[in-house]
Write a protein that holds these residues in place. Sequence first.
Motif, mmCIF file in Angstrom:
data_model
loop_
_atom_site.group_PDB
_atom_site.id
_atom_site.type_symbol
_atom_site.label_atom_id
_atom_site.label_comp_id
_atom_site.label_asym_id
_atom_site.label_seq_id
_atom_site.Cartn_x
_atom_site.Cartn_y
_atom_site.Cartn_z
ATOM 1 N N GLU A 141 15.079 3.276 8.414
ATOM 2 C CA GLU A 141 16.029 4.393 8.403
ATOM 3 C C GLU A 141 15.751 5.378 9.533
ATOM 4 O OE1 GLU A 141 15.539 5.933 4.504
ATOM 5 O OE2 GLU A 141 16.553 4.229 3.528
ATOM 6 N N ASP A 142 14.497 5.458 9.984
ATOM 7 C CA ASP A 142 14.135 6.391 11.046
ATOM 8 C C ASP A 142 14.237 5.765 12.438
ATOM 9 O OD1 ASP A 142 13.406 8.964 11.847
ATOM 10 O OD2 ASP A 142 11.277 8.456 11.918
ATOM 11 N N GLY A 143 14.645 4.484 12.515
ATOM 12 C CA GLY A 143 14.914 3.919 13.837
ATOM 13 C C GLY A 143 14.211 2.638 14.185
ATOM 14 N N ALA A 144 13.266 2.178 13.359
ATOM 15 C CA ALA A 144 12.636 0.888 13.635
ATOM 16 C C ALA A 144 13.664 -0.224 13.441
ATOM 17 C CB ALA A 144 11.442 0.663 12.713
ATOM 18 N N ALA A 145 13.539 -1.292 14.216
ATOM 19 C CA ALA A 145 14.417 -2.450 14.036
ATOM 20 C C ALA A 145 13.849 -3.327 12.927
ATOM 21 C CB ALA A 145 14.529 -3.238 15.336
ATOM 22 N N ARG A 146 14.755 -3.872 12.108
ATOM 23 C CA ARG A 146 14.329 -4.724 11.001
ATOM 24 C C ARG A 146 15.190 -5.978 10.969
ATOM 25 N NH1 ARG A 146 14.241 -2.372 4.962
ATOM 26 N NH2 ARG A 146 16.368 -1.801 5.583
ATOM 27 N N GLY A 147 14.561 -7.099 10.700
ATOM 28 C CA GLY A 147 15.297 -8.348 10.607
ATOM 29 C C GLY A 147 14.424 -9.438 10.033
ATOM 30 N N ASP A 148 14.902 -10.677 10.115
ATOM 31 C CA ASP A 148 14.150 -11.844 9.666
ATOM 32 C C ASP A 148 13.359 -12.382 10.848
ATOM 33 O OD1 ASP A 148 13.623 -14.772 9.222
ATOM 34 O OD2 ASP A 148 14.587 -14.342 7.308
ATOM 35 N N VAL A 149 12.051 -12.531 10.681
ATOM 36 C CA VAL A 149 11.191 -12.906 11.798
ATOM 37 C C VAL A 149 11.511 -14.301 12.332
ATOM 38 C CG1 VAL A 149 9.305 -13.874 10.415
ATOM 39 C CG2 VAL A 149 8.806 -12.801 12.615
ATOM 40 N N LEU A 162 0.811 -1.215 0.000
ATOM 41 C CA LEU A 162 0.000 0.000 0.000
ATOM 42 C C LEU A 162 0.843 1.264 0.000
ATOM 43 C CD1 LEU A 162 -2.797 -0.979 2.573
ATOM 44 C CD2 LEU A 162 -3.016 -0.845 0.083
ATOM 45 N N PHE A 163 2.004 1.182 0.632
ATOM 46 C CA PHE A 163 2.889 2.348 0.765
ATOM 47 C C PHE A 163 4.309 1.941 0.372
ATOM 48 C CE2 PHE A 163 -0.409 2.570 4.079
ATOM 49 C CZ PHE A 163 -1.047 3.740 3.722
ATOM 50 N N PRO A 164 4.596 1.840 -0.910
ATOM 51 C CA PRO A 164 5.913 1.360 -1.351
ATOM 52 C C PRO A 164 7.056 2.175 -0.745
ATOM 53 C CG PRO A 164 4.397 1.461 -3.199
ATOM 54 C CD PRO A 164 3.704 2.122 -2.046
ATOM 55 N N GLY A 165 8.076 1.458 -0.258
ATOM 56 C CA GLY A 165 9.230 2.104 0.335
ATOM 57 C C GLY A 165 9.098 2.408 1.810
ATOM 58 N N LEU A 166 7.917 2.154 2.395
ATOM 59 C CA LEU A 166 7.722 2.519 3.795
ATOM 60 C C LEU A 166 8.564 1.650 4.733
ATOM 61 C CD1 LEU A 166 6.341 4.346 5.802
ATOM 62 C CD2 LEU A 166 4.367 2.814 5.814
ATOM 63 N N THR A 167 8.800 0.395 4.374
ATOM 64 C CA THR A 167 9.634 -0.460 5.222
ATOM 65 C C THR A 167 11.017 0.144 5.386
ATOM 66 O OG1 THR A 167 8.424 -2.448 4.557
ATOM 67 C CG2 THR A 167 10.624 -2.765 5.476
ATOM 68 N N ASP A 168 11.636 0.564 4.283
ATOM 69 C CA ASP A 168 12.959 1.196 4.356
ATOM 70 C C ASP A 168 12.894 2.499 5.146
ATOM 71 O OD1 ASP A 168 14.160 -0.813 2.902
ATOM 72 O OD2 ASP A 168 14.051 0.253 0.992
ATOM 73 N N GLU A 169 11.832 3.259 4.927
ATOM 74 C CA GLU A 169 11.679 4.534 5.631
ATOM 75 C C GLU A 169 11.607 4.334 7.143
ATOM 76 O OE1 GLU A 169 7.974 7.564 6.113
ATOM 77 O OE2 GLU A 169 8.558 7.117 4.046
ATOM 78 N N LEU A 170 10.846 3.345 7.569
ATOM 79 C CA LEU A 170 10.730 3.059 8.999
ATOM 80 C C LEU A 170 12.067 2.633 9.584
ATOM 81 C CD1 LEU A 170 7.357 1.114 8.835
ATOM 82 C CD2 LEU A 170 7.699 3.257 10.071
ATOM 83 N N VAL A 192 2.646 6.000 8.850
ATOM 84 C CA VAL A 192 1.532 5.660 7.970
ATOM 85 C C VAL A 192 0.645 6.879 7.754
ATOM 86 C CG1 VAL A 192 -0.498 4.191 7.680
ATOM 87 C CG2 VAL A 192 1.591 3.231 8.667
ATOM 88 N N ARG A 193 0.385 7.615 8.824
ATOM 89 C CA ARG A 193 -0.467 8.808 8.731
ATOM 90 C C ARG A 193 0.123 9.836 7.767
ATOM 91 N NH1 ARG A 193 -1.212 9.492 13.975
ATOM 92 N NH2 ARG A 193 0.609 10.809 14.251
ATOM 93 N N GLU A 194 1.431 10.038 7.821
ATOM 94 C CA GLU A 194 2.056 11.009 6.926
ATOM 95 C C GLU A 194 1.919 10.589 5.470
ATOM 96 O OE1 GLU A 194 5.995 11.311 8.498
ATOM 97 O OE2 GLU A 194 5.403 12.649 10.140
ATOM 98 N N ARG A 195 2.018 9.271 5.223
ATOM 99 C CA ARG A 195 1.831 8.784 3.855
ATOM 100 C C ARG A 195 0.390 9.015 3.398
ATOM 101 N NH1 ARG A 195 4.972 5.273 0.908
ATOM 102 N NH2 ARG A 195 7.175 5.458 1.481
ATOM 103 N N VAL A 196 -0.568 8.769 4.286
ATOM 104 C CA VAL A 196 -1.971 8.948 3.924
ATOM 105 C C VAL A 196 -2.278 10.424 3.684
ATOM 106 C CG1 VAL A 196 -4.349 8.722 4.773
ATOM 107 C CG2 VAL A 196 -2.730 6.835 5.071
#
Length: 450
Positions: free
Chosen positions: A83-91, A73-81, A125-129
């Motif tokens: 880059e802004d400090g969310a942790a990302r990995g393999d579940v 729904l929001f392409p690129g949002l995973t990278d954006e999150l 998400v709100r900013e994208r909407v």
Amino acid sequence: MNAQPGTTQGRAVVLGGSIAGLFAARVLSESYAEVLVVDRDRLTGVKEPRRGVPQGRHVHGLLSRGQQILEGLFPGLTDELAEDGAARGDVGHDVRWYMNGERLRPNRSGLVALTSRRPFLERHVRERVLALPAVTFLEECDILRLQASPDRGRVTGVWVLRQAPGSTEELLEADLIVDTTGRGSRTPAWLEELGYPRVEEAKHRIGLGYTTRHYRIGPDFYGDDMAVNYVASPSLPRGLIVSKVDGDRSVVTAYGILGDQPPTDHEGFLAFVESLDVPGVHAALLAAEPLDELVAYRFPANLRRHYERLPRFPEGLLVMGDAVCSFNPSYAQGMTVSALSALALRDHLTESGGLPDPLGYFKRLAADAIDGPWAMSIGGDLAFPGVEGERTPEILAGHAHLARVQAAAVHDEEVSEALTRVIGLVDGPDALLAPALMAALDRHDGRAGR
């Protein structure tokens, strides 16, 4: 306002600006020239928990399927999150999963895990909407009642009252209204006022209580991992989640069922954590820096409103999110089911040309978004002996099979990965009955019986 190609020349109003409302607004913007999101809270610029989201201070999880839909729904949002400090990995590889007190074997699932605070995710998400040309927000505005046609066959608008001093009631006319106001939704009462039958509700009491605090935890605790998830089990109906979140913080949520609320004092909370005997966690919290006060939240029961079973429903009104179905939060299904619901809404609007048939929508919503997670949640709860409810032969067989899967997943990477995908709502429970998986279970049973 000029409609985008494929849209109708109409207005949709979304009641509620939380995650479900934002997902709804995103897909409605593809079919309606104007989408207005109404909420009683201030939304824009808010970075901390809101009054309208009382559980916003606690741990929230976007399951793997939810992450996939979010990115779609929001392409690129995973990278954006990230880059802004969310942790990302393999579940499957970067989260330490414990079930029945034993750690599951790590696996390379290829599924993305994102961990952050709820307000952080909601803000992005709100900013994208808000960036969508068709969408506007009406903030700090109370929702009063619906406006219907003289024959009460169609909802034509909603009456609201802005919270600014001196405001008077105003009618927001709409071609479609989508209620995403959560568990406390007034749609059931509004329907009865309009002369419609009472919606059937299913409640399953679980008596869940959880307590949360944010800490600064040293990096040695995590190593290369991003979270620890100790799942409550029938033998010990307590659970714990420790997770990296934005702002170089960790969120720690402990929970118990059937009234076993974790304490909200420092010593009592740590004693509750220690009772779980999760390797390294108690010691890490003793050395960690608390960043806020302990806060508690209670969730008495799962709640589902069976709108799809109503014999009739007014046109111009739909319901979505927790306003339809509110799940045991320890399974982290809520936001992902809202994402699935958004896809169901999009599909229905596409098929109907933007003029929804309410009962058709609710039937699709049940089949595509709710039935599966609801069955998993209720079935999981009924594994706990103190939870009231009918344990059919099918449910008991499911409990026995799941226990077998969990035992094998401690040692077998293939089984662990399959379980990871089902937990993440990427695959349905039938995936745990696939021939290859059953063969892996047989192999494990053979080794365990030696």
